[in-house]
Motif scaffolding. Structure first.
Motif, PDB file in Angstrom:
ATOM      1  N   VAL A  60       0.849  -1.190   0.000  1.00 35.40           N
ATOM      2  CA  VAL A  60       0.000   0.000   0.000  1.00 35.40           C
ATOM      3  C   VAL A  60       0.886   1.241   0.000  1.00 35.40           C
ATOM      4  CG1 VAL A  60      -1.791   1.304   1.214  1.00 35.40           C
ATOM      5  CG2 VAL A  60      -1.847  -1.196   1.226  1.00 35.40           C
ATOM      6  N   VAL A  61       0.579   2.177  -0.916  1.00 37.19           N
ATOM      7  CA  VAL A  61       1.265   3.470  -0.989  1.00 37.19           C
ATOM      8  C   VAL A  61       0.277   4.536  -0.549  1.00 37.19           C
ATOM      9  CG1 VAL A  61       2.429   5.127  -2.486  1.00 37.19           C
ATOM     10  CG2 VAL A  61       2.725   2.679  -2.878  1.00 37.19           C
ATOM     11  N   SER A  62       0.689   5.398   0.385  1.00 33.56           N
ATOM     12  CA  SER A  62      -0.159   6.512   0.809  1.00 33.56           C
ATOM     13  C   SER A  62       0.295   7.778   0.087  1.00 33.56           C
ATOM     14  CB  SER A  62      -0.077   6.709   2.325  1.00 33.56           C
ATOM     15  OG  SER A  62       1.228   7.103   2.705  1.00 33.56           O
ATOM     16  N   ALA A  63      -0.659   8.498  -0.483  1.00 36.78           N
ATOM     17  CA  ALA A  63      -0.371   9.753  -1.195  1.00 36.78           C
ATOM     18  C   ALA A  63      -1.460  10.743  -0.812  1.00 36.78           C
ATOM     19  CB  ALA A  63      -0.338   9.511  -2.698  1.00 36.78           C
ATOM     20  N   ILE A  64      -1.339  11.299   0.379  1.00 36.17           N
ATOM     21  CA  ILE A  64      -2.418  12.095   0.975  1.00 36.17           C
ATOM     22  C   ILE A  64      -1.930  13.505   1.243  1.00 36.17           C
ATOM     23  CG2 ILE A  64      -4.005  12.254   2.924  1.00 36.17           C
ATOM     24  CD1 ILE A  64      -3.451   9.133   3.219  1.00 36.17           C
ATOM     25  N   GLY A  65      -2.642  14.482   0.673  1.00 37.07           N
ATOM     26  CA  GLY A  65      -2.333  15.881   0.953  1.00 37.07           C
ATOM     27  C   GLY A  65      -1.063  16.338   0.267  1.00 37.07           C
ATOM     28  N   HIS A  66      -0.437  17.352   0.876  1.00 40.58           N
ATOM     29  CA  HIS A  66       0.807  17.908   0.367  1.00 40.58           C
ATOM     30  C   HIS A  66       1.988  17.330   1.139  1.00 40.58           C
ATOM     31  CE1 HIS A  66      -1.597  20.504  -2.064  1.00 40.58           C
ATOM     32  NE2 HIS A  66      -2.137  21.119  -1.018  1.00 40.58           N
ATOM     33  N   GLU A  67       3.175  17.770   0.772  1.00 39.01           N
ATOM     34  CA  GLU A  67       4.390  17.218   1.373  1.00 39.01           C
ATOM     35  C   GLU A  67       4.459  17.471   2.869  1.00 39.01           C
ATOM     36  OE1 GLU A  67       9.195  17.175   0.481  1.00 39.01           O
ATOM     37  OE2 GLU A  67       7.833  18.410  -0.715  1.00 39.01           O
ATOM     38  N   ILE A  68       3.847  18.588   3.341  1.00 39.07           N
ATOM     39  CA  ILE A  68       3.928  18.912   4.768  1.00 39.07           C
ATOM     40  C   ILE A  68       2.853  18.204   5.579  1.00 39.07           C
ATOM     41  CG2 ILE A  68       4.950  21.176   4.309  1.00 39.07           C
ATOM     42  CD1 ILE A  68       2.175  22.408   4.773  1.00 39.07           C
ATOM     43  N   ASP A  83      -0.002   7.372   6.511  1.00 46.04           N
ATOM     44  CA  ASP A  83       1.368   7.489   6.003  1.00 46.04           C
ATOM     45  C   ASP A  83       2.325   6.605   6.792  1.00 46.04           C
ATOM     46  OD1 ASP A  83       0.642   9.358   4.085  1.00 46.04           O
ATOM     47  OD2 ASP A  83       0.838  11.019   5.486  1.00 46.04           O
ATOM     48  N   PHE A  84       2.140   6.539   8.110  1.00 43.98           N
ATOM     49  CA  PHE A  84       3.056   5.776   8.955  1.00 43.98           C
ATOM     50  C   PHE A  84       2.850   4.265   8.786  1.00 43.98           C
ATOM     51  CE2 PHE A  84       2.567   9.850  11.246  1.00 43.98           C
ATOM     52  CZ  PHE A  84       3.896  10.242  11.270  1.00 43.98           C
ATOM     53  N   VAL A  85       1.611   3.832   8.511  1.00 42.49           N
ATOM     54  CA  VAL A  85       1.331   2.398   8.385  1.00 42.49           C
ATOM     55  C   VAL A  85       1.652   1.875   6.990  1.00 42.49           C
ATOM     56  CG1 VAL A  85      -0.428   0.611   8.708  1.00 42.49           C
ATOM     57  CG2 VAL A  85      -0.510   2.679  10.078  1.00 42.49           C
ATOM     58  N   ALA A  86       1.507   2.730   5.980  1.00 39.43           N
ATOM     59  CA  ALA A  86       1.677   2.293   4.596  1.00 39.43           C
ATOM     60  C   ALA A  86       3.099   1.797   4.351  1.00 39.43           C
ATOM     61  CB  ALA A  86       1.342   3.440   3.647  1.00 39.43           C
ATOM     62  N   ASP A  87       3.236   0.965   3.329  1.00 39.02           N
ATOM     63  CA  ASP A  87       4.557   0.453   2.967  1.00 39.02           C
ATOM     64  C   ASP A  87       5.433   1.552   2.365  1.00 39.02           C
ATOM     65  OD1 ASP A  87       4.223  -2.543   3.444  1.00 39.02           O
ATOM     66  OD2 ASP A  87       2.502  -2.099   2.197  1.00 39.02           O
ATOM     67  N   LEU A  88       4.818   2.566   1.766  1.00 36.68           N
ATOM     68  CA  LEU A  88       5.577   3.682   1.222  1.00 36.68           C
ATOM     69  C   LEU A  88       4.710   4.929   1.282  1.00 36.68           C
ATOM     70  CD1 LEU A  88       8.123   4.707  -0.312  1.00 36.68           C
ATOM     71  CD2 LEU A  88       6.875   4.230  -2.430  1.00 36.68           C
ATOM     72  N   ARG A  89       5.302   6.066   1.707  1.00 41.56           N
ATOM     73  CA  ARG A  89       4.603   7.352   1.714  1.00 41.56           C
ATOM     74  C   ARG A  89       5.114   8.196   0.565  1.00 41.56           C
ATOM     75  NH1 ARG A  89       5.803  12.702   3.149  1.00 41.56           N
ATOM     76  NH2 ARG A  89       3.910  13.914   3.555  1.00 41.56           N
ATOM     77  N   ALA A  90       4.184   8.692  -0.261  1.00 42.73           N
ATOM     78  CA  ALA A  90       4.530   9.624  -1.326  1.00 42.73           C
ATOM     79  C   ALA A  90       4.090  11.023  -0.887  1.00 42.73           C
ATOM     80  CB  ALA A  90       3.834   9.238  -2.628  1.00 42.73           C
ATOM     81  N   PRO A  91       4.890  12.063  -1.164  1.00 35.73           N
ATOM     82  CA  PRO A  91       4.517  13.411  -0.706  1.00 35.73           C
ATOM     83  C   PRO A  91       3.254  13.947  -1.363  1.00 35.73           C
ATOM     84  CG  PRO A  91       6.479  13.470  -2.108  1.00 35.73           C
ATOM     85  CD  PRO A  91       6.209  12.033  -1.806  1.00 35.73           C
TER      86      PRO A  91
END
Length: 461
Positions: free
Chosen positions: A250-258, A264-272
């Motif tokens: 699972v990739v999380s891509a939520i909101g902006h970089e900040i 985001d913390f649980v996902a296998d990868l966080r995208a900004p």
């Protein structure tokens, strides 16, 4: 100043000195220093009123409650505006800033650094509590993070079907990996029930193979930017659990970089950002073609080198004695096989002739003994014996039948019923025993006397 009167700093004024007179600026600066040192940076909650934005970008407003008000200014510099929400009169907000005095007017105010909706502090507390809980369970551990497939064939996107995040991702994926199959699982990304929809979509994408649909290789949970409240669905525990339980990366891509969420913390990868997620999960088509072309050149070069080396080795082998020796041995073996085949063929012929000779001798001896004549003689002897046996058996049966008839006639003549027919009688006791002597009968005994035509009962006197 009267006796015992305190000066500005609270100490008794000497009687022999003239009272000190401060300027307005001095008093203002003194008050400003006292406020800044004693109060410092604080959080304040209230209702926005008298809001105005200057051409310079600075924002001025009053923060008030039921009985008091506080002048505030949000300067358009640094990161203050990026960390703050849009303001309007009537909004209930929480602001963080430093309390100071605007000397030109002698008015105390707050220089605001951060603005958030009222209740955001509670949300932040809930965020931190859930983060600590899931971290303690190991859901954020790096060793449980899975690698993304290098060349995914299908990707599932959990997002709003009308949001800009989906459009951005589709554009990037179509450019970088046109072969990639995109499966959109439409959900609400904010508001009540949004978290449950996101969790259900993640679980459903994991079950595609079970329900007969083509499976996806990974899942992207995406949403554009927004306030803390807008992004709160991705801070819910049900979403975190669904991501942790997912068998697919699972990739999380939520909101902006900040922006950071629990997802985001649980996902296998966080995208900004959602666009960055598309860049991360899909290899670039042009880059792949260049790499394949380079690999093709390298492979051809390696094959040519190996073919040349193999040909050289083959020439060495065919020209050496080691190559000729197997050929010589093979020829010798073939010749030996031919010799053995001839020997075997001759041996089989001699053996077959010997068998035929012995068969002829046995057949000749058999013809001399004429087993057919011996069999006829034995058959005649058998017929004679059977005829004699039949005659003797019939004679014996006749003799036995005559003797049986004589015995039957004698038995009939001696039977009690025959004597009764000739006029005799037979007396028996009540129990059926025959009375053979008059002496054996006692007075009072009951007797039965049988005649030819009946029976009479009597009692002995």
């Amino acid at each position: 100043m009267a006796d015992g009167e305190l000066d500005l700093f609270g100490s008794p004024e000497p009687k022999h000195e003239e009272p000190r007179v401060f300027s307005v600026s001095e008093i203002t600066r003194t008050v400003r220093a006292a406020i800044e040192e004693s109060v410092g940076t604080v959080w304040v909650e209230g209702e926005v009123s008298n809001f105005r934005r200057q051409a310079s970008g600075h924002q001025y407003f009053t923060l008030k409650d039921a009985t008091s008000q506080l002048a505030c200014v949000l300067f358009a510099r640094g990161g203050s505006l990026r960390k703050s929400m849009a303001l309007a009169d009537g909004m209930q907000v929480q602001v963080r800033g430093a309390l100071t005095v605007y000397e030109a007017r002698g008015q105390y105010q707050m220089n605001v650094q951060i603005v958030q909706a009222a209740g955001a502090g509670l949300l932040q507390a809930k965020f931190e509590a859930l983060k600590r809980k899931l971290d303690a369970e190991g859901l954020f551990d790096a060793d449980r993070k899975r690698e993304l497939p290098a060349f995914p064939r299908a990707v599932g996107i959990v997002t709003s079907p009308t949001g800009a995040a989906l459009r951005d991702m589709v554009n990037v994926l179509a450019r970088r990996a046109p072969w990639l199959r995109i499966v959109v699982s439409p959900v609400r990304v904010q508001g009540d029930g949004a978290g449950a929809e996101v969790a259900a979509a993640i679980r459903e994408l994991n079950r595609f193979s079970e329900i007969g649909l083509p499976p996806v290789d990974l899942i992207v949970v995406a949403r554009g930017g927004g306030s803390v409240e807008d992004l709160w669905a991705f801070n819910e525990e049900i979403v975190a659990r669904a991501i942790a339980e997912s068998e697919l990366p699972v990739v999380s891509a939520i909101g902006h970089e900040i922006d950071f969420t629990i997802a985001d913390f649980v996902a296998d990868l966080r995208a900004p950002t959602p666009s960055a997620a598309a860049e991360l999960i899909a290899p670039d088509n042009i880059d792949l073609l260049l790499r394949l072309a380079s690999m093709e050149v390298t492979l051809k070069r390696s094959l040519l080198v190996e073919i040349g080396r193999g040909r050289a080795n083959l020439r060495v082998l065919t020209s050496g004695a080691l190559y000729r020796e197997p050929r010589n041995r093979l020829d010798a073996a073939a010749q030996k096989l031919d010799v053995t085949s001839d020997t075997l063929r001759r041996g089989l012929g001699d053996r077959l002739a010997e068998i035929r000779r012995r068969f002829a001798e046995v057949f000749a001896a058999l013809r001399q003994h004429r087993p057919d004549q011996l069999l006829a003689l034995l058959r005649h002897s058998f017929e004679v014996s059977r005829s004699r046996f039949t005659e003797r058996a019939a004679h014996r049966c006749t003799q036995h039948r005559q003797r049986l008839d004589q015995a039957a006639a004698l038995l009939r003549a001696l039977a009690p019923d025959s004597a009764l027919q000739r006029g005799f009688t037979m007396t028996t006791r009540a129990d059926g025993t025959v009375v053979a002597s008059a002496k054996s009968v006692q007075p009072g005994a009951k007797l039965v006397t049988r005649f030819r035509d009946g029976a009479v009962q009597s009692t002995v006197d």
